[in-house]
Design a protein around this motif. Structure first.
Motif, short mmCIF file in Angstrom:
data_model
loop_
_atom_site.label_atom_id
_atom_site.label_comp_id
_atom_site.label_asym_id
_atom_site.label_seq_id
_atom_site.Cartn_x
_atom_site.Cartn_y
_atom_site.Cartn_z
N TYR A 77 0.84 -1.20 0.00
CA TYR A 77 0.00 0.00 0.00
C TYR A 77 0.87 1.26 0.00
O TYR A 77 0.62 2.20 -0.76
N ALA A 78 1.92 1.25 0.83
CA ALA A 78 2.80 2.43 0.91
C ALA A 78 3.56 2.64 -0.40
O ALA A 78 3.77 3.79 -0.83
N ALA A 79 4.00 1.54 -1.05
CA ALA A 79 4.75 1.66 -2.30
C ALA A 79 3.89 2.22 -3.42
O ALA A 79 4.40 2.85 -4.36
N ASN A 80 2.58 2.03 -3.33
CA ASN A 80 1.66 2.45 -4.40
C ASN A 80 1.21 3.89 -4.23
O ASN A 80 0.36 4.36 -4.99
N HIS A 81 1.76 4.59 -3.23
CA HIS A 81 1.40 5.99 -3.00
C HIS A 81 2.65 6.87 -3.11
O HIS A 81 3.76 6.44 -2.83
N ASP A 82 2.45 8.10 -3.50
CA ASP A 82 3.55 9.02 -3.80
C ASP A 82 4.11 9.65 -2.52
O ASP A 82 4.01 10.85 -2.31
N ASP A 83 4.67 8.80 -1.65
CA ASP A 83 5.32 9.28 -0.44
C ASP A 83 6.46 8.32 -0.09
O ASP A 83 6.31 7.43 0.76
N PRO A 84 7.61 8.44 -0.79
CA PRO A 84 8.70 7.49 -0.57
C PRO A 84 9.20 7.47 0.87
O PRO A 84 9.62 6.42 1.37
N GLN A 85 9.15 8.61 1.56
CA GLN A 85 9.63 8.65 2.94
C GLN A 85 8.75 7.80 3.85
O GLN A 85 9.25 7.13 4.77
N ALA A 86 7.45 7.80 3.58
CA ALA A 86 6.55 6.97 4.39
C ALA A 86 6.85 5.49 4.16
O ALA A 86 6.86 4.69 5.12
N PHE A 87 7.13 5.14 2.90
CA PHE A 87 7.49 3.74 2.62
C PHE A 87 8.78 3.37 3.33
O PHE A 87 8.88 2.29 3.93
N LEU A 88 9.79 4.24 3.26
CA LEU A 88 11.08 3.94 3.88
C LEU A 88 10.95 3.79 5.40
O LEU A 88 11.57 2.90 5.99
N ARG A 89 10.13 4.66 6.02
CA ARG A 89 9.93 4.55 7.46
C ARG A 89 9.32 3.20 7.82
O ARG A 89 9.76 2.51 8.75
N LEU A 90 8.30 2.79 7.07
CA LEU A 90 7.63 1.53 7.34
C LEU A 90 8.57 0.34 7.08
O LEU A 90 8.58 -0.63 7.85
N ALA A 91 9.37 0.44 6.01
CA ALA A 91 10.31 -0.65 5.70
C ALA A 91 11.35 -0.80 6.79
O ALA A 91 11.69 -1.92 7.21
N HIS A 92 11.86 0.32 7.29
CA HIS A 92 12.86 0.26 8.36
C HIS A 92 12.26 -0.28 9.65
O HIS A 92 12.92 -1.01 10.40
N GLU A 93 11.00 0.06 9.91
CA GLU A 93 10.33 -0.50 11.09
C GLU A 93 10.17 -2.02 10.94
O GLU A 93 10.35 -2.78 11.90
N THR A 94 9.86 -2.47 9.72
CA THR A 94 9.70 -3.91 9.46
C THR A 94 11.00 -4.66 9.68
O THR A 94 11.02 -5.80 10.16
N LEU A 95 12.12 -4.01 9.34
CA LEU A 95 13.44 -4.65 9.45
C LEU A 95 14.12 -4.40 10.79
O LEU A 95 15.28 -4.80 10.96
N ALA A 96 13.46 -3.74 11.70
CA ALA A 96 14.09 -3.36 12.97
C ALA A 96 14.78 -4.56 13.63
O ALA A 96 14.17 -5.61 13.84
N GLY A 97 16.08 -4.39 13.93
CA GLY A 97 16.85 -5.45 14.58
C GLY A 97 17.33 -6.54 13.65
O GLY A 97 18.06 -7.45 14.08
#
Length: 565
Positions: free
Chosen positions: A517-537
């Motif tokens: 959903y985040a990748a399909n919207h024009d907000d790359p920073q929001a996608f990056l934040r969510l991706a980094h949260e997914t990869l935390a640790g």
């Protein structure tokens, strides 16, 4: 020292309590039946270790036992017995002793001929030290480097060239390909030395006043030899000939490939030639194909990454990207993935530049820009070949990315690579290249990012107290600072680098519904934040830190990976 006396190994091992009389009797019967050496029979049956036999022999004969993995040997001592004689006699010179005596390492003190011959060749009185046979053979490869031999052949080429300006073609011996031609022997010696040093690449670099030869070992370049610039011409011409390239072309880059025998095994070599200010720069990638290495189970992925990645391979369609810089092991991972999927029920086609490994049953296409056979053009044709699985060597442009994504949407499992710093930024990079957001969101299954860390040499590993900068980084990573921190002090086993081999680190980002959903919207920073949260640790930095805390790599290597991403 007097010549060694023959001893009965079996009786000695029974007397030392290492084997029973019944075991000896059985081993002797096997020896009589097969003709194999008694010690090798016992070792292969895991009834006694090589080191135990060597130590028992040393105690019986009153000789020292030496662990060759930790032994420093001066080059001047090695020169007392040339490599060809050392290997033939199974004798290695170790140290010069008082009164012109020489300490030598032998695994078989019964070999009276080898002892006498080594004494004659070195013109020294000899003292024996017991070593294991496996350590002895490894020491030959480790210590007998061919640097001086390389210099000798290079001098021969240079002197011949100066005395006869037309000698270059004679040196090449183009028609006969004589193995005695100086340049042929120089190149063969270079490859022998590179394989012994575990090099992945050979760099031959003409500079203003000299030619520099370097090997890349465990990801780091090491100078090996220097020569006159005239030698570069001979090497370049010979390599062009064996690669089938144009020997008259010196103005344009050329790429080629050839195979040769090194230490009794075939070695594939990928050659890149680049014209520079002072001559042609040559880089040779050594492709030492080993089918056992192309197994996912042997890639040392963390358990959670391996389980998730193996599950992704069972998906019928979608795009899986492997990312990382050049030399990070992407190709190995991709080929291991294809090997795991390769079966008679599936059609697998690859398009690569260049084709590095050859897989039986897989259709492999080599890109050729000279005839406009690009990734995009080849990929369009491949999709008309009814494949189940497609490997695209690299997504270099928007057209290739879009065709690959479209193939993933239409029932194909697609693998490819992309040069990005980490997994999280990869979908954003695809969109920046011009791929439509909806394609990335719906077609991309996962991104596997990886790096290679240098492994600490186990022979010279020692404890390490983190420096102030390292403690600061540990604190920034949220780590307490407690760990089994180690470094390598450098030894002959690792050519005094402190590192021996490399370890992979991985991070896997699976495209969840939220990420799609985040990748399909024009907000790359929001996608990056969510991706980094997914990869935390579970990022590359955290994986590298875990290996450092376990004492497998250094904090310096872990920090390097963390700062790269």
């Amino acid at each position: 020292m007097a010549r060694p006396q023959r001893i009965r190994l079996g009786d000695l091992l029974v007397k030392a309590g290492l084997i029973s009389p019944a075991v000896l009797e059985s081993a002797l019967a096997e020896q009589k039946r097969t003709g194999r050496r008694l010690g090798r029979i016992l070792i292969d049956a895991m009834l006694v270790s090589e080191e135990a036999i060597a130590r028992a022999l040393a105690d019986q004969l009153g000789l020292p036992y030496i662990d060759l993995k930790r032994e420093q040997i001066e080059p001047s001592v090695l020169r007392l017995l040339p490599e060809q004689h050392a290997r033939r006699l199974r004798v290695i010179p170790l140290r010069e002793l008082p009164d012109q005596r020489l300490l030598i390492g032998m695994a078989d003190p019964d070999d009276l001929y080898a002892f006498d011959e080594a004494s004659r060749l070195t013109q020294r009185e000899l003292q024996i030290a017991l070593v294991t046979e496996s350590d002895l053979l490894a020491a030959f490869d480790r210590h007998y480097r061919a640097t001086e031999e390389i210099h000798s052949y290079a001098r021969a080429i240079d002197q011949s060239f100066k005395s006869d300006q037309d000698v270059l073609l004679k040196l090449m011996d183009v028609e006969a390909g004589s193995p005695d031609a100086p340049v042929v022997r120089l190149i063969q010696t270079l490859f022998d030395d590179a394989v012994a040093a575990r090099a992945s690449d050979i760099h031959i670099e003409p500079q203003e006043k000299k030619l520099v030869i370097r090997f890349r070992i465990d990801g780091v370049l090491h100078p090996q030899a220097e020569a006159e610039l005239t030698v570069a011409q001979a090497i370049a011409m010979r390599l062009k000939i064996v690669s089938g390239l144009d020997i008259s072309e010196k103005r344009l880059p050329q790429d080629g490939r050839f195979q040769l025998q090194v230490r009794g095994r075939p070695l594939d070599v990928r050659l890149s030639i680049l014209p520079t200010q002072y001559g042609e720069s040559l880089v040779m990638r050594l492709l030492n194909y080993d089918p056992a290495l192309l197994e996912l189970e042997r890639l040392n992925m963390p358990a959670d990454v391996y389980t998730a990645y193996r599950r992704l391979l069972d998906r019928p369609h979608g795009l899986i990207l492997v990312t990382g810089p050049t030399g990070s092991g992407k190709t190995t991972t991709l080929y291991a993935s294809l090997a795991a999927l390769n079966s008679v029920e599936r059609k697998i086609i690859t398009v690569e530049d260049p084709v590095e490994y050859r897989l039986p049953g897989v259709m492999q296409v080599q890109i050729n820009d000279k005839i406009e056979l690009t990734f995009a053009r080849a990929l369009r044709s491949i999709l008309r070949q009814d494949p189940d699985i497609v490997l695209v060597g690299e997504m270099r442009d928007a057209e290739t990315a879009q065709i690959g994504l479209r193939a993933a949407m239409t029932g194909h499992l697609v693998f490819s690579t992309l040069h990005t710093n980490d997994a999280a930024s990869t979908p954003v990079r695809l969109i920046d290249m011009g791929a439509p957001r909806f394609m990335v969101a719906t077609s991309l299954l996962a991104v596997l990012a990886q790096r290679l860390l240098r492994r600490i040499c186990p022979q010279c590993s020692r404890s390490h107290q983190p420096t102030a900068a390292e403690r600061q980084w540990l604190a920034a990573m949220g780590h307490s600072g407690d760990g089994h921190w180690r470094v390598g002090s450098g030894c002959p086993h690792c050519h005094n680098t402190g590192y021996l081999g490399r370890l992979p680190v991985h991070e896997l980002l699976e495209m969840t519904p939220e990420l799609m959903y985040a990748a399909n919207h024009d907000d790359p920073q929001a996608f990056l934040r969510l991706a980094h949260e997914t990869l935390a640790g579970r990022t590359l930095g955290h994986r590298a830190l875990a290996l450092a805390a376990a004492g497998q790599t250094t904090l310096d290597e872990a920090m390097r990976v963390a700062y790269e991403v």
